[in-house]
Design a protein around this motif. Structure first.
Motif, PDB file in Angstrom:
ATOM      1  N   ILE A  41       2.548  -8.263  42.675  1.00  0.00           N
ATOM      2  CA  ILE A  41       2.697  -7.816  41.281  1.00  0.00           C
ATOM      3  C   ILE A  41       4.151  -7.996  40.844  1.00  0.00           C
ATOM      4  O   ILE A  41       5.057  -7.390  41.415  1.00  0.00           O
ATOM      5  CB  ILE A  41       2.276  -6.321  41.131  1.00  0.00           C
TER       6      ILE A  41
ATOM      7  N   CYS B 129       7.675  -7.601  39.162  1.00  0.00           N
ATOM      8  CA  CYS B 129       8.386  -6.348  38.937  1.00  0.00           C
ATOM      9  C   CYS B 129       8.180  -5.778  37.538  1.00  0.00           C
ATOM     10  O   CYS B 129       7.933  -4.585  37.364  1.00  0.00           O
ATOM     11  CB  CYS B 129       9.869  -6.551  39.228  1.00  0.00           C
ATOM     12  N   TYR B 130       8.290  -6.650  36.521  1.00  0.00           N
ATOM     13  CA  TYR B 130       8.190  -6.130  35.147  1.00  0.00           C
ATOM     14  C   TYR B 130       6.756  -5.732  34.819  1.00  0.00           C
ATOM     15  O   TYR B 130       6.516  -4.886  33.967  1.00  0.00           O
ATOM     16  CB  TYR B 130       8.738  -7.166  34.141  1.00  0.00           C
TER      17      TYR B 130
ATOM     18  N   ASP C  46       4.745  -4.345  37.087  1.00  0.00           N
ATOM     19  CA  ASP C  46       4.701  -3.026  37.749  1.00  0.00           C
ATOM     20  C   ASP C  46       5.282  -1.949  36.826  1.00  0.00           C
ATOM     21  O   ASP C  46       4.698  -0.884  36.662  1.00  0.00           O
ATOM     22  CB  ASP C  46       5.504  -3.092  39.049  1.00  0.00           C
ATOM     23  N   GLN C  47       6.406  -2.266  36.214  1.00  0.00           N
ATOM     24  CA  GLN C  47       7.139  -1.266  35.450  1.00  0.00           C
ATOM     25  C   GLN C  47       6.613  -1.072  34.023  1.00  0.00           C
ATOM     26  O   GLN C  47       6.610   0.038  33.528  1.00  0.00           O
ATOM     27  CB  GLN C  47       8.610  -1.680  35.375  1.00  0.00           C
ATOM     28  N   PHE C  48       6.196  -2.163  33.391  1.00  0.00           N
ATOM     29  CA  PHE C  48       5.827  -2.060  31.970  1.00  0.00           C
ATOM     30  C   PHE C  48       4.340  -2.280  31.689  1.00  0.00           C
ATOM     31  O   PHE C  48       3.830  -1.818  30.689  1.00  0.00           O
ATOM     32  CB  PHE C  48       6.628  -3.065  31.139  1.00  0.00           C
ATOM     33  N   TYR C  49       3.683  -3.052  32.521  1.00  0.00           N
ATOM     34  CA  TYR C  49       2.290  -3.395  32.219  1.00  0.00           C
ATOM     35  C   TYR C  49       1.367  -3.096  33.397  1.00  0.00           C
ATOM     36  O   TYR C  49       0.683  -3.983  33.907  1.00  0.00           O
ATOM     37  CB  TYR C  49       2.196  -4.875  31.815  1.00  0.00           C
ATOM     38  N   PRO C  50       1.328  -1.823  33.865  1.00  0.00           N
ATOM     39  CA  PRO C  50       0.486  -1.489  35.014  1.00  0.00           C
ATOM     40  C   PRO C  50      -0.992  -1.836  34.776  1.00  0.00           C
ATOM     41  O   PRO C  50      -1.707  -2.165  35.721  1.00  0.00           O
ATOM     42  CB  PRO C  50       0.696   0.022  35.188  1.00  0.00           C
TER      43      PRO C  50
ATOM     44  N   ALA D 272      -1.949  -5.124  36.095  1.00  0.00           N
ATOM     45  CA  ALA D 272      -2.034  -5.117  37.552  1.00  0.00           C
ATOM     46  C   ALA D 272      -3.307  -4.411  38.023  1.00  0.00           C
ATOM     47  O   ALA D 272      -3.999  -4.899  38.922  1.00  0.00           O
ATOM     48  CB  ALA D 272      -0.797  -4.427  38.129  1.00  0.00           C
TER      49      ALA D 272
ATOM     50  N   ARG E 224       6.327  -2.335  49.375  1.00  0.00           N
ATOM     51  CA  ARG E 224       7.773  -2.554  49.374  1.00  0.00           C
ATOM     52  C   ARG E 224       8.202  -3.767  48.528  1.00  0.00           C
ATOM     53  O   ARG E 224       9.303  -4.279  48.683  1.00  0.00           O
ATOM     54  CB  ARG E 224       8.267  -2.721  50.812  1.00  0.00           C
ATOM     55  N   GLN E 225       7.336  -4.255  47.643  1.00  0.00           N
ATOM     56  CA  GLN E 225       7.735  -5.433  46.858  1.00  0.00           C
ATOM     57  C   GLN E 225       8.589  -5.054  45.646  1.00  0.00           C
ATOM     58  O   GLN E 225       8.399  -4.000  45.043  1.00  0.00           O
ATOM     59  CB  GLN E 225       6.523  -6.265  46.444  1.00  0.00           C
ATOM     60  N   THR E 226       9.527  -5.919  45.319  1.00  0.00           N
ATOM     61  CA  THR E 226      10.347  -5.688  44.124  1.00  0.00           C
ATOM     62  C   THR E 226      10.237  -6.890  43.189  1.00  0.00           C
ATOM     63  O   THR E 226       9.350  -6.934  42.349  1.00  0.00           O
ATOM     64  CB  THR E 226      11.829  -5.443  44.465  1.00  0.00           C
ATOM     65  N   CYS E 227      11.098  -7.875  43.397  1.00  0.00           N
ATOM     66  CA  CYS E 227      11.137  -9.014  42.475  1.00  0.00           C
ATOM     67  C   CYS E 227      11.152 -10.292  43.307  1.00  0.00           C
ATOM     68  O   CYS E 227      11.745 -10.318  44.390  1.00  0.00           O
ATOM     69  CB  CYS E 227      12.392  -8.933  41.620  1.00  0.00           C
TER      70      CYS E 227
ATOM     71  N   PRO F 178      14.248 -14.616  38.190  1.00  0.00           N
ATOM     72  CA  PRO F 178      15.263 -14.507  37.129  1.00  0.00           C
ATOM     73  C   PRO F 178      16.638 -14.955  37.597  1.00  0.00           C
ATOM     74  O   PRO F 178      17.366 -15.604  36.851  1.00  0.00           O
ATOM     75  CB  PRO F 178      15.282 -13.015  36.779  1.00  0.00           C
TER      76      PRO F 178
END
Lengths: 195, 246, 460
Positions: free
Chosen positions: B7, B9-10, B12-16, B19, B38-41, B45
């Motif tokens: 997923i 990162c953005y 995860d944070q803005f459009y759950p 996902a 443990r995934q981030t980005c 970018p």
């Protein structure tokens, strides 16, 4: 080291490992009637196309189409009665500035793009097809080929000082993409497909 | 078959919801899905801004998170393309090659791996499909208008299985929306203009929703739609393919 | 002033007039559509592109020998061959030829190379007047501007503006903006020029190693009018313009005009093999950075370019930022991968003036991987230290933050972490994202949080 040598040395140093030259594949032409195709493409790029039996018929069409032409130059002795048929090789090309109509032979035509191949072997002067106001090119029907590929097969290792493909009248679309015929070269192109 | 859910990162944070829809859709199709927490980005970018050399840690993290899965699936063509093209690792040199081949964007996973030919989904609205460039020209999710080649579209193929959905035609069917990662702020004027023009194409053809396989492009267009006080909404394609609207 | 502005700033200025941006975009999109139509008339278009690409790969790998072969054959044909290492030498060579013939006025047809070398400025400083004969080039010359497009030099100008220029310089009636009338006025004015200039300079589209001839493609006939009337013809070409054999023209001439304007071929494709009897034909082979680019493995393929301009017409950024926003002789996507080779510092912004959408690579008739090269130039520019410091610091911070899953997850409410660490995600007036776009509304929980509640327990 001269610039020539330093450039060549830099190129030799920096060019990648040899990559072979590909064979040119036999491209698909798909045209059953090359004359038909040539005509439709040539017309779409602004040429006028006439199928004619002989030079006499060419003459009749020209007299009708270009009745206002004062100075006519041609490369065909058969057209001697409508204009000049000889330009001395030493002629100053600037003196052709007042030619209204030039009638010249083309060696071959290309159906896919309406272009005609002309060289200085047939041209009295290189500038003639460009400086005249109106241009007529005469090509045998049997010399129309489907694609550029075949055109270069025919041209082969032909010798010339200058050769050109001419496809339609001179044109420009530099002003807002509006197509205008008659930029610096001939204002019209008449193509005669000779039987 | 076990799929690692990747997923962005953005998302995860803005459009759950995009996902969640991806997860539910895959589960409905009988796939076992695990989301490594443990995934981030993915590092895209940074890489697209010229800082690919800074993405070593995120690459290693990606490998640690996702090795061991049969497939890695993400609801983003752009992030998937980045992993396929640029996943390198000095730490795990033997694993990158295989992992690159296992990363799939959601719609191509549905059409090419699961070979989905019907869906139980209903979304009775006029929908415009935004072809995101990285998915389309990078992953070849759909034929590109520049090429002289047969037409196809994996997202359209899936959308055609959705009950009630009316797909609108666009004047420019695969023009870029102008998001472009950090381009969206570095070249703000052109980015916004491209976004406005893309949105306008959908509005002129009366879309009620704009969908696509990349939430980043949709986020950009949503920002423009909302500033224009438009009622047109953006929705990730997973949400449509998972929709049960009556 | 212009020199110090980067692409983004120049693009922003261009976007101040939105209706004009729309007009510019539509005009170029129209040409892209014509290109598509023309490409679709050739059933094996993609094979044609592939063939052209392979021929060009061969050329680059064998350029040294092809240059020697071309030189030998051209000389045998009676062409006088010159070599110029850089722009300055190129300009000097041209000037010397003109001096030798006592020429103070020259007519010039389209040559992007001479734009690259700033020949007009050089000659004018040395007392030689140059008149550009391509209509579009003449228009931008009268406007004292550089061309904004390699094929359509004045595509950024409206006909009314051209009408005003012609009224001032060529005496057309005030307010006259009909392209037909304006073109006719230019025809008359330039015909006078052709008839009175003793030297003509042209560009070169293709030079054939096998025969020592070169080919110039125009629609207007201006290159031919200049070259066949003048006593001296000077043709200038970059060393990458070589192709191996005459028959390869049968590939390139099928691609060039279709890609450029959607025409099946340009009106004139003129093959110059020998000088006119009793006249001089000079050819200047110019390096100016090309041999360096040839040595850059990731970027050498940019030298395959045949200057059709298709990448500009399709580029969604170019169409909305205008050619001048690239502040380089060659604008658009191809310019953005060529220019950093010439001056990496000055052109460091250009590879970033793209969304990497990839449309340019798809329309390219010789299959240059333009968008991949844009990506690669970005890496080089950053590594060489030409990225601005603010950006570098921001990227480092972001990378650091992303490298740690713990800080990412412990950031609390969804969106908050992101808004702190990612450049676009800050809702304030200083943020370029927020200027014309709303921020996404942060949801009540992130997917990670949702997953923990709804699946994690189930799975464990």
């Amino acid at each position: 080291m001269s610039s020539r040598d330093s450039i060549l040395a830099a190129v030799a140093r920096n060019q990648p490992e040899h990559i072979p030259l590909p064979e040119i594949p036999a491209f698909f032409s798909g045209e059953t009637d090359v004359l038909e195709k040539f005509t439709s493409v040539a017309v779409s790029i602004g040429s006028k196309v006439f199928r004619v039996k002989d030079l006499e018929e060419v003459k009749q069409v020209l007299l009708k189409e270009y009745s206002g032409a004062r100075r006519i130059v041609s490369a065909f002795p058969e057209l001697a009665d409508i204009g000049e048929v000889y330009i001395a090789p030493a002629t100053d090309p600037h003196t052709l500035a007042n030619v209204d109509l030039a009638v010249l032979p083309a060696q071959l035509g290309v159906a896919e793009n309406g272009a005609l191949w002309v060289t200085d072997v047939q041209l009295p002067m290189r500038v003639l097809p460009f400086i005249c106001q109106y241009l007529a090119l005469v090509v045998p029907q049997k010399n129309i080929v489907p694609l550029m590929q075949q055109a270069y097969d025919v041209i082969g290792a032909q010798e010339y000082g200058f050769g050109t493909f001419i496809a339609g009248p001179s044109k420009t679309a530099d002003i807002e993409q509006s197509l205008v015929l008659g930029a610096h070269g001939a204002r019209t192109l008449s193509v005669f497909l000779l039987e | 078959m076990t799929v690692g859910l990747f997923i962005p990162c953005y998302v995860d944070q803005f459009y759950p919801n995009a996902a969640i829809a991806t997860l539910e859709l895959l589960e409905k199709l009988g796939v076992e899905v695990v989301y490594p927490s443990r995934q981030t980005c993915c590092g895209q970018p940074m890489a697209n801004s010229g800082f690919e050399h800074l993405t070593k840690k995120s690459n290693n993290l990606f490998i640690e998170n996702f090795r061991g899965f049969d497939y890695i699936v993400a609801p983003s063509g752009s992030c998937v393309l980045h992993m396929k093209d640029h996943l390198h690792s000095g730490k795990y040199p033997n694993e990158t090659e295989a992992m690159r081949g296992k990363v799939y964007e959601l719609t191509e996973f549905l059409t090419d791996v699961l070979k989905v030919d019907k869906l139980k989904a209903r979304f009775p609205h006029k929908v415009g499909l935004h072809q995101s460039c990285h998915g389309q020209r990078g992953l070849k999710l759909a034929q590109m208008s520049e090429l002289v080649a047969p037409a196809f579209s994996k997202p359209e193929q899936l959308l055609s299985m959705v009950d009630g959905l009316e797909l609108i035609e666009l004047t420019r069917k695969d023009e870029c929306c102008g998001f472009g990662g950090t381009f969206c702020v570095a070249e703000e004027a052109v980015s916004v203009k491209m976004g406005k023009d893309r949105v306008m194409d959908h509005l002129q053809h009366e879309a009620a929703y704009i969908t696509g396989a990349d939430m980043s492009c949709l986020m950009h267009m949503e920002g423009i739609l909302r500033r224009q006080k438009s009622n047109v909404k953006v929705v990730h394609i997973a949400e449509i393919l998972n929709a049960q609207e009556i | 002033m212009k020199e110090t502005k980067d692409h983004a700033a120049l693009a922003e200025a261009f976007n101040a007039d939105e209706p004009r941006v729309n007009w510019h975009d539509e005009t170029l999109w129209f040409i892209r559509q014509k290109r598509d139509k023309a490409a679709h008339t050739v059933a094996d278009w993609e094979l044609l592109r592939e063939t052209a690409s392979q021929i060009k790969h061969n050329v680059l790998s064998n350029l040294h020998d092809y240059l020697l072969q071309f030189e030998a054959n051209a000389k045998a044909n009676g062409i006088i061959v010159h070599w110029a290492a850089d722009a300055a030498e190129h300009n000097r060579i041209v000037h010397e030829i003109l001096q030798k013939h006592g020429v103070k006025q020259m007519v010039k047809s389209k040559s992007m190379l001479t734009e690259e070398c700033h020949l007009n400025d050089y000659l004018s400083e040395h007392g030689v007047e140059v008149i550009d004969s391509d209509l579009g080039e003449r228009i931008v010359q009268l406007a004292k501007e550089p061309p904004s497009h390699i094929v359509l030099p004045c595509i950024h100008k409206k006909k009314e503006e051209i009408g005003d220029l012609f009224h001032e310089h060529l005496g057309t009636p005030a307010g006259m903006a009909d392209p037909q009338v304006l073109t006719e006025a230019a025809r008359q004015h330039l015909r006078e020029t052709f008839l009175t200039r003793r030297a003509a300079l042209t560009g070169v589209n293709f030079a054939i190693a096998e025969t020592g001839e070169f080919v110039i493609c125009t629609n207007e006939g201006n290159a031919d009018m200049g070259a066949h009337l003048a006593d001296v013809h000077i043709a200038c070409m970059g060393i990458e313009k070589i192709i191996p054999e005459r028959k390869h023209l049968g590939v390139f001439l099928r691609l060039l005009a279709r890609s450029a304007t959607g025409q099946p071929i340009t009106t004139y494709s003129s093959h110059f093999k020998k000088p006119r009897e009793g006249h001089e034909l000079h050819l200047v082979l110019v390096d100016n950075g090309r041999s360096i680019q040839l040595g850059r493995e990731d970027f050498r393929n940019s030298l395959k370019c045949i200057r059709c301009g298709a990448c500009m017409n399709t580029c969604p950024v170019y169409r909305r930022s205008g050619g001048h926003s690239y502040h380089a002789a060659i604008s658009g996507p191809i310019g953005a991968i060529l220019a950093p080779n010439l001056d990496m510092k000055k052109n460091a912004d250009l590879p970033f003036a793209s969304t990497l959408c990839g449309s340019c690579s798809n329309v390219c008739p010789v299959k240059i991987d333009i968008h991949d090269q844009l990506y690669k130039w970005r890496q080089v520019i950053v590594k060489e230290g030409y990225a601005d410091t603010k950006k570098t610091l921001g990227m480092k911070a972001m990378t650091q933050a992303f490298a740690s899953p713990t800080t990412f997850q412990l950031a609390g409410k969804a969106g908050r972490w992101f808004m702190r660490h990612v450049p676009f995600a800050v809702s304030n007036k200083m943020n370029p994202w927020y200027k014309q776009r709303e921020m996404p509304a942060p949801p009540k929980e992130s997917f990670g949080e949702w997953y923990l509640k709804n699946r994690k327990k189930k799975n464990e």
